[in-house]
Design a protein around this motif. Structure first.
Motif, mmCIF file in Angstrom:
data_model
loop_
_atom_site.group_PDB
_atom_site.id
_atom_site.type_symbol
_atom_site.label_atom_id
_atom_site.label_comp_id
_atom_site.label_asym_id
_atom_site.label_seq_id
_atom_site.Cartn_x
_atom_site.Cartn_y
_atom_site.Cartn_z
ATOM 1 N N MET A 1 0.837 -1.208 0.000
ATOM 2 C CA MET A 1 0.000 0.000 0.000
ATOM 3 C C MET A 1 0.873 1.259 0.000
ATOM 4 S SD MET A 1 -2.957 1.005 2.738
ATOM 5 C CE MET A 1 -3.824 -0.545 2.504
ATOM 6 N N GLU A 2 0.538 2.166 -0.901
ATOM 7 C CA GLU A 2 1.314 3.412 -1.027
ATOM 8 C C GLU A 2 0.813 4.475 -0.057
ATOM 9 O OE1 GLU A 2 3.264 4.847 -4.205
ATOM 10 O OE2 GLU A 2 4.054 2.815 -3.892
ATOM 11 N N ILE A 3 1.722 5.172 0.567
ATOM 12 C CA ILE A 3 1.307 6.299 1.401
ATOM 13 C C ILE A 3 1.042 7.493 0.480
ATOM 14 C CG2 ILE A 3 1.983 7.887 3.258
ATOM 15 C CD1 ILE A 3 3.874 5.688 4.283
ATOM 16 N N ARG A 4 -0.126 8.102 0.639
ATOM 17 C CA ARG A 4 -0.429 9.340 -0.101
ATOM 18 C C ARG A 4 0.032 10.488 0.789
ATOM 19 N NH1 ARG A 4 -6.558 7.393 -0.197
ATOM 20 N NH2 ARG A 4 -6.291 5.465 -1.376
ATOM 21 N N GLN A 5 1.247 10.975 0.495
ATOM 22 C CA GLN A 5 1.898 11.875 1.463
ATOM 23 C C GLN A 5 1.106 13.140 1.778
ATOM 24 O OE1 GLN A 5 3.945 11.076 3.545
ATOM 25 N NE2 GLN A 5 5.316 9.533 2.729
ATOM 26 N N SER A 6 0.350 13.645 0.807
ATOM 27 C CA SER A 6 -0.309 14.927 1.093
ATOM 28 C C SER A 6 -1.595 14.776 1.897
ATOM 29 C CB SER A 6 -0.560 15.707 -0.197
ATOM 30 O OG SER A 6 -1.344 14.930 -1.054
ATOM 31 N N THR A 7 -2.205 13.561 1.902
ATOM 32 C CA THR A 7 -3.517 13.435 2.565
ATOM 33 C C THR A 7 -3.578 12.337 3.623
ATOM 34 O OG1 THR A 7 -4.210 12.065 0.690
ATOM 35 C CG2 THR A 7 -4.856 14.394 0.636
ATOM 36 N N ASP A 8 -2.497 11.576 3.803
ATOM 37 C CA ASP A 8 -2.470 10.517 4.824
ATOM 38 C C ASP A 8 -1.839 11.034 6.119
ATOM 39 O OD1 ASP A 8 -3.601 8.576 3.241
ATOM 40 O OD2 ASP A 8 -1.726 7.515 2.807
ATOM 41 N N VAL A 9 -2.276 10.446 7.218
ATOM 42 C CA VAL A 9 -1.748 10.825 8.532
ATOM 43 C C VAL A 9 -1.428 9.560 9.328
ATOM 44 C CG1 VAL A 9 -2.317 11.917 10.751
ATOM 45 C CG2 VAL A 9 -3.212 12.893 8.641
ATOM 46 N N LEU A 10 -0.302 9.572 10.029
ATOM 47 C CA LEU A 10 -0.060 8.550 11.049
ATOM 48 C C LEU A 10 -0.580 9.131 12.368
ATOM 49 C CD1 LEU A 10 1.270 5.759 11.737
ATOM 50 C CD2 LEU A 10 3.261 7.090 12.487
ATOM 51 N N LEU A 11 -1.589 8.468 12.961
ATOM 52 C CA LEU A 11 -2.184 8.944 14.217
ATOM 53 C C LEU A 11 -1.708 8.020 15.340
ATOM 54 C CD1 LEU A 11 -4.159 10.865 15.709
ATOM 55 C CD2 LEU A 11 -6.014 9.298 15.076
ATOM 56 N N VAL A 12 -0.874 8.564 16.211
ATOM 57 C CA VAL A 12 -0.261 7.770 17.288
ATOM 58 C C VAL A 12 -1.024 8.047 18.578
ATOM 59 C CG1 VAL A 12 1.877 7.287 18.540
ATOM 60 C CG2 VAL A 12 1.974 7.992 16.132
ATOM 61 N N ILE A 13 -1.686 7.012 19.079
ATOM 62 C CA ILE A 13 -2.574 7.171 20.229
ATOM 63 C C ILE A 13 -1.838 6.918 21.554
ATOM 64 C CG2 ILE A 13 -4.701 6.297 21.311
ATOM 65 C CD1 ILE A 13 -5.315 7.634 18.641
ATOM 66 N N ASP A 14 -1.816 7.894 22.415
ATOM 67 C CA ASP A 14 -1.484 7.762 23.849
ATOM 68 C C ASP A 14 -0.229 6.949 24.167
ATOM 69 O OD1 ASP A 14 -3.874 9.121 23.956
ATOM 70 O OD2 ASP A 14 -4.963 7.643 25.126
ATOM 71 N N LEU A 15 0.872 7.208 23.474
ATOM 72 C CA LEU A 15 2.115 6.481 23.742
ATOM 73 C C LEU A 15 2.807 7.147 24.942
ATOM 74 C CD1 LEU A 15 4.705 4.796 23.143
ATOM 75 C CD2 LEU A 15 2.679 4.023 21.966
ATOM 76 N N GLN A 16 2.182 6.992 26.104
ATOM 77 C CA GLN A 16 2.580 7.735 27.304
ATOM 78 C C GLN A 16 3.122 6.789 28.377
ATOM 79 O OE1 GLN A 16 -1.498 9.737 26.664
ATOM 80 N NE2 GLN A 16 -0.568 10.960 28.302
ATOM 81 N N ASN A 17 3.943 7.365 29.266
ATOM 82 C CA ASN A 17 4.608 6.550 30.295
ATOM 83 C C ASN A 17 3.635 5.741 31.134
ATOM 84 O OD1 ASN A 17 7.284 7.348 29.694
ATOM 85 N ND2 ASN A 17 6.876 9.337 30.668
ATOM 86 N N ASP A 18 2.502 6.319 31.510
ATOM 87 C CA ASP A 18 1.577 5.583 32.379
ATOM 88 C C ASP A 18 0.979 4.346 31.714
ATOM 89 O OD1 ASP A 18 1.767 6.670 34.874
ATOM 90 O OD2 ASP A 18 0.154 8.126 34.603
ATOM 91 N N PHE A 19 1.004 4.276 30.387
ATOM 92 C CA PHE A 19 0.475 3.096 29.697
ATOM 93 C C PHE A 19 1.581 2.088 29.373
ATOM 94 C CE2 PHE A 19 -2.740 6.388 28.290
ATOM 95 C CZ PHE A 19 -3.745 5.923 29.121
ATOM 96 N N CYS A 20 2.802 2.386 29.790
ATOM 97 C CA CYS A 20 3.926 1.492 29.519
ATOM 98 C C CYS A 20 4.334 0.775 30.802
ATOM 99 C CB CYS A 20 5.086 2.279 28.930
ATOM 100 S SG CYS A 20 4.712 2.869 27.262
#
Ligand code: VGL
Ligand code: ZN
Length: 211
Positions: A1-20
């Motif tokens: 799958m190709e990333i469409r650089q102008s309209t795609d987003v990587l959404l990173v959810i809650d990568l926080q210390n309390d969840f690790c």
């Protein structure tokens, strides 16, 4: 799958210390996805982070409901609210991003759950199903259309963010091996079912990166 650089987003959810591991609401092996997410991030022009950001005595904290224990549920104005250990308290180390997370080009951090009386699993709408976080407006105004989701936790915040995103007309895909789950009884199965019903594709981040 190709990333469409102008309209795609990587959404990173809650990568926080309390969840690790070591954190207040540790997700099993939550830290292990950080290197993969860093690799993903380097492939995307648009990266957005969410940050669970609760005031003290937040409605989702068992400690705010005398006599109630974490991982049980209480009624609230917007329906049942699962109770958690105190976590991601504003401006504490636990609320900070994992120190190895390396996404300097992330363009937006969406904070959620900062109202004492409303929890927010979703990056789009709080648990009252009415209060917007502003993310949909940001994406629309910037012409961003498709979201690749990863982070913590698969069965709560990733699940609700993807389902709400689709309901708001964004295409959402979940990078499964770049997530980890809290795993309350039945919660992973419920998330899988919700993704299926919403037409949300799950894919392997490793395969995605391999092309
Ligand atoms: C989350 C429980 C409570 C999550 C946040 O990020 O999935 N889960 N607050
Ligand atoms: Zn929370």
């Amino acid at each position: 799958m190709e990333i469409r650089q102008s309209t795609d987003v990587l959404l990173v959810i809650d990568l926080q210390n309390d969840f690790c591991p070591g954190g207040a609401l540790a997700v099993d092996r939550g830290d292990q996805i950080v290197p993969l997410i860093n690799r993903l991030g380097s492939q995307f022009e648009h990266v957005i982070l969410t940050q669970d950001w609760h005031p003290k005595s937040h409605i989702s904290f068992a400690s705010a409901h005398p006599g109630h224990k974490p991982y049980t549920s209480v009624p609230s104005e917007y329906g049942p609210q699962t109770l958690w250990p105190d976590h991601c308290v504003q401006a504490t180390t636990g609320a900070g991003f994992h120190p190895a997370l390396d996404l300097p080009h992330a363009e937006l951090i969406v904070r959620k759950g900062f109202r004492r009386t409303i929890d927010s699993y979703s990056a789009f709408v709080e648990n009252d199903h009415a209060t917007p976080t502003g993310l949909a407006g940001y994406l629309r105004e910037r012409g961003l259309e498709r979201l690749f989701l990863c982070g913590l936790a698969y069965d709560f915040c990733v699940r609700h963010s993807a389902v709400d995103g689709v309901a708001l007309d964004f295409e959402c895909l979940v990078l499964e091996d770049a997530c980890r789950a809290v795993r309350l009884p039945g919660s992973v199965e419920a998330a899988d079912k919700a993704f299926l019903e919403a037409g949300i594709q799950r894919l392997s981040a490793s395969e995605f990166l391999a092309g």
